[in-house]
Motif scaffolding. Structure first.
Motif, mmCIF file in Angstrom:
data_model
loop_
_atom_site.group_PDB
_atom_site.id
_atom_site.type_symbol
_atom_site.label_atom_id
_atom_site.label_comp_id
_atom_site.label_asym_id
_atom_site.label_seq_id
_atom_site.Cartn_x
_atom_site.Cartn_y
_atom_site.Cartn_z
ATOM 1 N N GLU A 1 13.032 0.722 -9.902
ATOM 2 C CA GLU A 1 11.990 0.183 -9.029
ATOM 3 C C GLU A 1 12.296 -1.254 -8.643
ATOM 4 O OE1 GLU A 1 8.424 1.253 -8.460
ATOM 5 O OE2 GLU A 1 8.758 3.319 -9.060
ATOM 6 N N SER B 1 6.622 -3.402 -6.759
ATOM 7 C CA SER B 1 5.787 -2.224 -6.560
ATOM 8 C C SER B 1 4.622 -2.251 -7.536
ATOM 9 C CB SER B 1 6.605 -0.949 -6.771
ATOM 10 O OG SER B 1 6.986 -0.866 -8.120
ATOM 11 N N ASP C 1 0.664 -2.114 -0.677
ATOM 12 C CA ASP C 1 0.222 -1.042 0.207
ATOM 13 C C ASP C 1 -0.325 0.080 -0.663
ATOM 14 O OD1 ASP C 1 1.024 0.097 3.262
ATOM 15 O OD2 ASP C 1 0.603 1.587 1.689
ATOM 16 N N ASP D 1 -0.802 3.168 -0.180
ATOM 17 C CA ASP D 1 -0.166 4.474 -0.069
ATOM 18 C C ASP D 1 1.230 4.490 -0.670
ATOM 19 O OD1 ASP D 1 -2.393 5.513 1.220
ATOM 20 O OD2 ASP D 1 -1.719 4.694 3.147
ATOM 21 N N SER D 2 2.061 3.550 -0.255
ATOM 22 C CA SER D 2 3.447 3.566 -0.718
ATOM 23 C C SER D 2 3.610 2.858 -2.046
ATOM 24 C CB SER D 2 4.357 2.907 0.324
ATOM 25 O OG SER D 2 4.109 1.515 0.358
ATOM 26 N N GLY D 3 2.686 1.988 -2.402
ATOM 27 C CA GLY D 3 2.801 1.231 -3.645
ATOM 28 C C GLY D 3 3.731 0.036 -3.537
ATOM 29 N N HIS D 4 4.262 -0.228 -2.342
ATOM 30 C CA HIS D 4 5.195 -1.346 -2.196
ATOM 31 C C HIS D 4 4.461 -2.660 -2.017
ATOM 32 C CE1 HIS D 4 8.715 1.007 -2.334
ATOM 33 N NE2 HIS D 4 8.433 1.723 -1.256
#
Lengths: 368, 282
Positions: A213, A227, A358, A360-363
């Protein structure tokens, strides 16, 4: 001593893929720690470097030599195992000398090298003992000694401290760090313990579900997690997460429920209304007078640790709205601050300590 | 028992003593009988105290044997039994160690099939396959030889299974550490696995030696030459003499002698034996 390079390393067991392509270059003398929850593929990765597991795809090179098809003994590495894997019937001396003996090293040299390692690890008085007559910490040292005497290009550690008690673990951690510094040997260290990871590493590889990650220095990982996973995994107690969004004016941040508002220039200005996941570490919140507060916390449980006090509670408006926001919110306060359960605490977030992700993406989107 | 009352102590000791008496009495009778003249035993009343012919009877049995049953000296039979028991015990341990090593540490096609085949033969006692085995041994010309006495009994599913179970308890990391240290398969076997199995080997040796020593049916079948008689079958031959009274005093002396070697082996290896059964040195 040598550098280790992993290029697109993958591992498959039949249909299931457990390591999804790792790329990393480890410099000569660097101490790299692979950290992640159990089952994330970190040990598998280390064992592929050691040559105990086959590499399904990609390549691993040690000192500029691709070692994919080499036997462990030809890779010029030494490994320290979690349960030490000392030969129970051999004395400490024989345990350390075994590898050299097989390699056909002359007796005098074996004695000299084992002696040197034993001095370094303060094992001189124990050389004639059997492993079962040693304490956990001493066994750990012998396992280290076995690695040192071979003077390998790289050390591989597979959770070497997890069988020790807490106090010894701290002590051995320091010893390993010191030893690695003195010897300057490239090291790859696997652990699930983030304190070990933070303290030992020159560089961290944070792994989750077979993916790296984030690969960065410990402070980088702590301050700028890439993340949601990394943010939540590194740091103890773990980072708090709150759903929120960019306010309609585009210049402030709204935590859902409207508890806290904070006007600040946002790197994401112009994205009014965008949904966010906001992370803030427990240690980056300070108690302040109500008028200056970013958010309020209804305390439910207080743990006093001496130097610190951990206060757990929930944000007033998020208590019963929906499932996702009912999580416990934790604050780390100095031990001198007196609080008790049932109180409402007014808190302010330290500048630059908000992490925006974010949802949704976890970024990571930005730090604030 | 937590309770400690005189009466319970008395009862437990009484039961133990009774058990010892029941077990030891036949052996005592055997010993007593072996020290008397043949006439004392033929009279029907068995004496309970040793007679004065100990040396005479035993030297006769050891040196000359019974003329009526072929006159094989007991010394010779003891030697044959020793050779057979040692060959069986050592052979069984050697083969099963290697077989278990292959099954546990190597991945080869039909590995599990091999294991189960070995495992299934556990269910077949020697007696079931004794006729075909006899046929094979006879065809190979191994009747009346030490090879014929021991080789057909050497394969051991039990020992293989026990070693397999032991090897499975040896941590994988040990094999991996050895691989990293540069030890090849044979080296690992010799330097690590064998020393670790020491107590198990000792325990099995005791069991297998006694198993080999007590073989009765097999030697009876394949030895017709008196110089290959083993002692356990020899005793039987002494009793079933054709046209004479069994020489009970000599039979008893022989029985005493036959009992000795297993006892010696057990006593000598007792410490290792118990250790091998109760603890695994890891």
């Amino acid at each position: 001593m040598a550098e280790i390079a992993l290029a697109g390393v993958k591992k498959r067991y039949g249909e299931t893929q457990v390591v999804h392509g790792i790329d990393v270059e480890i410099a000569d003398g660097e101490f790299v720690v692979i950290v992640g929850p159990s089952g994330c593929g970190k040990s598998t990765l280390l064992r592929m470097v050691a040559g105990l597991e086959e590499i399904s795809e990609g390549s691993i090179s040690i000192a500029g030599r691709v070692v994919n098809d080499l036997e462990p003994k030809e890779r010029d590495i030494a490994m320290v195992f979690q349960n030490y894997a000392l030969y129970p019937h051999m004395s400490v001396f024989d345990n350390m000398a075994y590898g050299l003996k097989i390699a056909g090293t002359p007796k005098a040299e074996i004695e000299e090298r084992v002696g040197r390692a034993a001095r370094m690890l303060e094992l001189e008085a124990l050389l004639t003992r059997k492993p079962r007559q040693l304490s956990g910490g001493q066994r750990q040292r012998v396992a280290m000694g076995r690695a040192i005497v071979r003077d390998p290009a790289a050390f591989l550690f597979d959770e070497p401290l997890s069988n020790l008690d807490a106090k010894l673990r701290v002590q051995m951690r320091l010893e390993i760090k010191q030893l690695q510094k003195d010897l300057g040997t490239t090291s790859l260290y696997v652990t699930h313990d983030q304190v070990e990871a933070m303290t030992l590493a020159d560089r961290l590889i944070v792994m989750n579900a077979g993916v790296a990650e984030q690969i960065a220095s410990p402070m980088q990982v702590y301050e700028h997690p890439e993340s949601v996973f990394v943010a939540g995994f590194i740091g103890s107690p773990a980072m708090n997460f709150l759903p929120g969004r960019v306010a309609q004016d585009g210049g402030s941040l709204e935590i859902r429920g409207g508890t806290a508002r904070r006007a600040e220039a946002l790197a994401i200005s112009g994205q009014a209304g965008r949904e966010l996941l906001i992370g803030v570490r427990p240690e980056h919140l300070q108690p302040v007078p109500e008028t200056e507060a970013d958010l309020f916390l209804d305390l439910r449980l207080v743990e006093t640790l001496g130097a610190d006090t951990l206060a757990h509670g929930s944000l007033p408006d998020t208590k019963s709205t929906d499932g996702a926001t009912k999580d416990i919110f934790t604050v780390r306060l100095p031990g001198s601050v007196q609080v008790s359960a049932g109180e409402r605490l007014a808190l302010r977030v330290a500048p630059g300590a908000l992490h925006l992700f974010d949802p949704d993406s976890g970024h990571r989107i930005a730090d604030l | 028992m937590v309770e400690r009352r005189p009466i319970t102590t008395f009862i437990t000791h009484a039961v133990l003593l009774l058990g010892v008496l029941i077990l030891a009495f036949p052996i005592w009778v055997t010993f007593v009988a072996s020290t008397h003249a043949p006439s004392a035993l033929a009279s029907g009343v068995v004496p309970l105290w040793p007679g004065d012919l100990f040396l005479e009877n035993y030297s006769l049995a050891l040196g000359k044997g019974l003329a009526a049953s072929g006159g094989v000296p007991v010394g010779r039979m003891l030697f044959n039994s020793l050779i057979m028991a040692l060959a069986i015990a050592i052979g069984k341990i050697a083969i099963s160690l290697i077989a278990a090593y292959a099954i546990v540490y190597f991945r080869f096609p039909f590995r599990m099939l091999c294991f189960w085949t070995i495992f299934v033969t556990l269910m077949l006692p020697v007696e079931v396959r004794i006729l075909p085995t006899f046929e094979v041994v006879a065809q190979l010309g191994m009747l009346n030889s030490y090879v014929g006495l021991s080789v057909p009994l050497i394969a051991s599913a039990t020992a293989t299974f026990l070693f397999r179970q032991f090897f499975l308890t040896v941590p994988d990391e040990l094999a991996e550490a050895a691989r990293i240290d540069g030890a090849g398969p044979l080296r690992f076997f010799r330097d690590i696995l064998l020393p670790l199995s020491r107590t198990n080997i000792a325990a099995l040796f005791v069991i297998l030696f006694i198993y080999g020593w007590n073989q009765y049916l097999w030697p009876l079948l394949i030895t017709t030459d008196e110089s290959f008689y083993t002692i356990v079958m020899g005793i039987q031959r002494m009793v079933t003499v054709a046209d004479a009274e069994p020489q009970w005093h000599l039979v008893m002396a022989t029985a005493m002698l036959a009992m000795l070697p297993p006892v010696v082996v057990v006593v000598a290896m007792q410490r290792l034996f118990v250790k091998g059964l109760v603890e695994t040195e890891k």
